[in-house]
Design an enzyme around this catalytic site. Structure first.
Site, short mmCIF file in Angstrom:
data_model
loop_
_atom_site.label_atom_id
_atom_site.label_comp_id
_atom_site.label_asym_id
_atom_site.label_seq_id
_atom_site.Cartn_x
_atom_site.Cartn_y
_atom_site.Cartn_z
N LYS A 53 0.84 -1.21 0.00
CA LYS A 53 0.00 0.00 0.00
C LYS A 53 0.88 1.27 0.00
O LYS A 53 0.66 2.18 -0.79
CB LYS A 53 -0.94 0.01 1.22
CG LYS A 53 -1.92 -1.16 1.25
CD LYS A 53 -2.88 -1.08 2.40
CE LYS A 53 -2.25 -1.21 3.76
NZ LYS A 53 -1.55 -2.49 4.03
N ARG A 112 -10.23 0.16 8.19
CA ARG A 112 -9.67 -1.17 8.45
C ARG A 112 -10.69 -2.10 9.08
O ARG A 112 -10.37 -3.23 9.44
CB ARG A 112 -8.50 -1.03 9.40
CG ARG A 112 -7.18 -1.37 8.79
CD ARG A 112 -6.12 -1.07 9.81
NE ARG A 112 -4.94 -1.81 9.55
CZ ARG A 112 -3.87 -1.30 8.96
NH1 ARG A 112 -3.86 -0.06 8.54
NH2 ARG A 112 -2.81 -2.04 8.79
N ARG A 117 11.92 -6.09 5.10
CA ARG A 117 11.73 -4.63 5.02
C ARG A 117 12.69 -3.92 5.96
O ARG A 117 12.88 -4.32 7.10
CB ARG A 117 10.28 -4.27 5.38
CG ARG A 117 10.11 -2.77 5.49
CD ARG A 117 8.69 -2.30 5.44
NE ARG A 117 7.80 -2.97 6.36
CZ ARG A 117 6.49 -2.78 6.36
NH1 ARG A 117 5.94 -1.98 5.47
NH2 ARG A 117 5.72 -3.41 7.22
N ARG A 143 11.05 -2.37 11.48
CA ARG A 143 9.87 -1.89 12.20
C ARG A 143 9.51 -2.87 13.31
O ARG A 143 9.53 -4.08 13.09
CB ARG A 143 8.69 -1.77 11.22
CG ARG A 143 8.20 -0.36 11.06
CD ARG A 143 7.26 -0.24 9.90
NE ARG A 143 5.97 -0.84 10.13
CZ ARG A 143 4.92 -0.69 9.31
NH1 ARG A 143 5.04 0.05 8.24
NH2 ARG A 143 3.77 -1.28 9.56
N ARG A 177 -0.95 -9.65 12.84
CA ARG A 177 -1.47 -8.64 11.91
C ARG A 177 -2.24 -9.30 10.77
O ARG A 177 -3.27 -8.79 10.33
CB ARG A 177 -0.31 -7.79 11.35
CG ARG A 177 0.27 -6.85 12.40
CD ARG A 177 1.61 -6.31 11.98
NE ARG A 177 1.55 -5.39 10.86
CZ ARG A 177 2.61 -4.99 10.18
NH1 ARG A 177 3.82 -5.42 10.51
NH2 ARG A 177 2.48 -4.15 9.18
P1 AP5 Z 1 4.78 -1.59 1.84
O1 AP5 Z 1 4.53 -0.74 0.63
O2 AP5 Z 1 5.44 -0.96 3.01
O3 AP5 Z 1 3.42 -2.32 2.26
P2 AP5 Z 1 2.21 -1.80 3.14
O4 AP5 Z 1 1.00 -2.49 2.64
O5 AP5 Z 1 2.20 -0.30 3.18
O6 AP5 Z 1 2.70 -2.40 4.52
P3 AP5 Z 1 2.48 -1.91 6.00
O7 AP5 Z 1 3.17 -2.94 6.84
O8 AP5 Z 1 2.91 -0.49 6.18
O9 AP5 Z 1 0.95 -2.02 6.10
P4 AP5 Z 1 0.09 -2.17 7.35
O10 AP5 Z 1 -1.27 -1.94 6.81
O11 AP5 Z 1 0.24 -3.38 8.16
O12 AP5 Z 1 0.71 -1.05 8.30
P5 AP5 Z 1 0.26 0.42 8.67
O13 AP5 Z 1 1.50 1.20 8.72
O14 AP5 Z 1 -0.87 0.88 7.86
O15 AP5 Z 1 5.61 -2.87 1.36
C1 AP5 Z 1 6.07 -3.83 2.29
C2 AP5 Z 1 7.45 -4.33 1.84
O16 AP5 Z 1 7.33 -4.99 0.59
C3 AP5 Z 1 8.48 -3.20 1.63
O17 AP5 Z 1 9.74 -3.69 2.00
C4 AP5 Z 1 8.41 -2.93 0.12
O18 AP5 Z 1 9.63 -2.44 -0.38
C5 AP5 Z 1 8.08 -4.32 -0.43
N1 AP5 Z 1 7.23 -4.28 -1.63
C6 AP5 Z 1 6.12 -3.53 -1.84
N2 AP5 Z 1 5.58 -3.78 -3.04
C7 AP5 Z 1 6.38 -4.73 -3.62
C8 AP5 Z 1 6.33 -5.41 -4.86
N3 AP5 Z 1 5.37 -5.18 -5.76
N4 AP5 Z 1 7.29 -6.33 -5.11
C9 AP5 Z 1 8.28 -6.58 -4.22
N5 AP5 Z 1 8.37 -5.95 -3.00
C10 AP5 Z 1 7.42 -5.04 -2.71
O19 AP5 Z 1 -0.31 0.19 10.14
C11 AP5 Z 1 0.52 -0.21 11.21
C12 AP5 Z 1 -0.35 -0.45 12.44
O20 AP5 Z 1 -1.02 0.78 12.82
C13 AP5 Z 1 -1.48 -1.47 12.28
O21 AP5 Z 1 -1.04 -2.79 12.47
C14 AP5 Z 1 -2.44 -1.01 13.39
O22 AP5 Z 1 -1.98 -1.43 14.64
C15 AP5 Z 1 -2.32 0.51 13.33
N6 AP5 Z 1 -3.31 1.08 12.41
C16 AP5 Z 1 -3.09 1.66 11.20
N7 AP5 Z 1 -4.25 2.05 10.64
C17 AP5 Z 1 -5.24 1.71 11.50
C18 AP5 Z 1 -6.66 1.82 11.47
N8 AP5 Z 1 -7.30 2.35 10.43
N9 AP5 Z 1 -7.35 1.35 12.54
C19 AP5 Z 1 -6.73 0.83 13.62
N10 AP5 Z 1 -5.39 0.66 13.69
C20 AP5 Z 1 -4.64 1.10 12.65
#
Ligand code: AP5
Length: 216
Positions: A13, A88, A127, A160, A171
């Site tokens: 994402k 979410r 990552r 992270r 997760r």
């Molecule tokens: P990346 O692009 O970082 O993926 P992502 O989907 O953004 O991953 P996140 O771990 O950030 O998502 P998440 O939803 O768990 O975390 P968030 O920060 O929102 O890519 C991941 C890796 O793969 C990278 O190394 C990248 O280089 C690689 N990659 C990407 N695309 C690729 C491809 N096509 N090919 C090869 N490699 C690739 O949330 C964190 C925490 O915050 C949650 O767990 C929760 O506790 C809290 N939180 C956030 N939002 C909410 C909400 N709305 N409600 C309640 N709690 C929330």
């Protein structure tokens, strides 16, 4: 454009958000980034969020929804936005819809990145993030030139806290139980675009663009 990015943790994402933001000139709102920023600054929100994030659990809606409502009320979101990591769960999705309805607006598209758990686990384990500028690397797919050092600013790379294997398992389970039902929720509304997120990041982006063009 008003777009939501949906997909399991690590589905790409954040990677796609950078490209979409640049293409459409809309603000990128990542609830994960907002929480991490609050954690770093030791704010009350950050301290509360940390206890959930470190276990791989969702931060309570009472905190999360308020943050997003405040952000969407800012001037730069008037003509469009890209939400990454919100909504979410169903209550968050309903609040978002109602809030937009009140101002006569609606979402244009929900982009769902489809990636298997096996690939997610590999991506998360590899990552690395720059502690200084926030740039994201992957030891398998987008390695920094020098081990542990950011190509852009020379900052130190770190893992992270919620990328630990045991937290990733939680997760993924939270995603399946609470977030995955949103795929059907948005499918019924006719605005869901599902894209294969296992291709290269550039190919995935091209698929997103061509799917957006096909929307009525
Ligand atoms: P990346 O692009 O970082 O993926 P992502 O989907 O953004 O991953 P996140 O771990 O950030 O998502 P998440 O939803 O768990 O975390 P968030 O920060 O929102 O890519 C991941 C890796 O793969 C990278 O190394 C990248 O280089 C690689 N990659 C990407 N695309 C690729 C491809 N096509 N090919 C090869 N490699 C690739 O949330 C964190 C925490 O915050 C949650 O767990 C929760 O506790 C809290 N939180 C956030 N939002 C909410 C909400 N709305 N409600 C309640 N709690 C929330």
């Amino acid at each position: 454009m008003r777009i939501v990015l949906l997909g399991s943790p690590g589905s790409g994402k954040g990677t796609q958000a950078i490209r979409i933001k640049k293409k459409f000139g809309i603000p990128h709102i990542s609830t994960g980034d907002i929480f991490r920023d609050n954690i770093e600054r030791n704010t009350t929100i950050g301290m509360e969020a940390k206890s959930y994030i470190s276990k791989g659990l969702l931060v309570p809606d009472s905190v999360t929804i308020q943050i997003v409502e405040n952000r969407l009320a800012e001037d730069d979101c008037k003509d469009g936005f890209l939400l990454d990591g919100f909504p979410r769960n169903l209550p968050q999705a309903e609040v978002l819809d109602k809030g937009l309805e009140k101002t006569g607006k609606k979402l244009d598209a929900v982009v769902n990145l489809d990636v298997t758990d096996e690939i997610i686990i590999k991506r998360m384990a590899n990552r690395r993030i720059c502690s200084s500028c926030g740039e994201s690397y992957n030891l398998l797919f987008s390695k920094p030139a020098a081990d542990g050092i950011c190509d852009k600013c020379g900052g130190k790379l770190y893992i992270r806290e919620d990328d630990k294997p045991e937290t990733v398992v939680n997760r993924l389970s939270v995603y399946r139980n609470q977030t995955f039902p949103l795929v059907e929720y948005y499918n019924k509304k006719g605005i869901l675009i599902t894209v294969n997120g296992e291709d290269s990041a550039d190919k995935t982006f091209l698929d997103i663009l061509s799917s957006l063009e096909r929307l009525p």
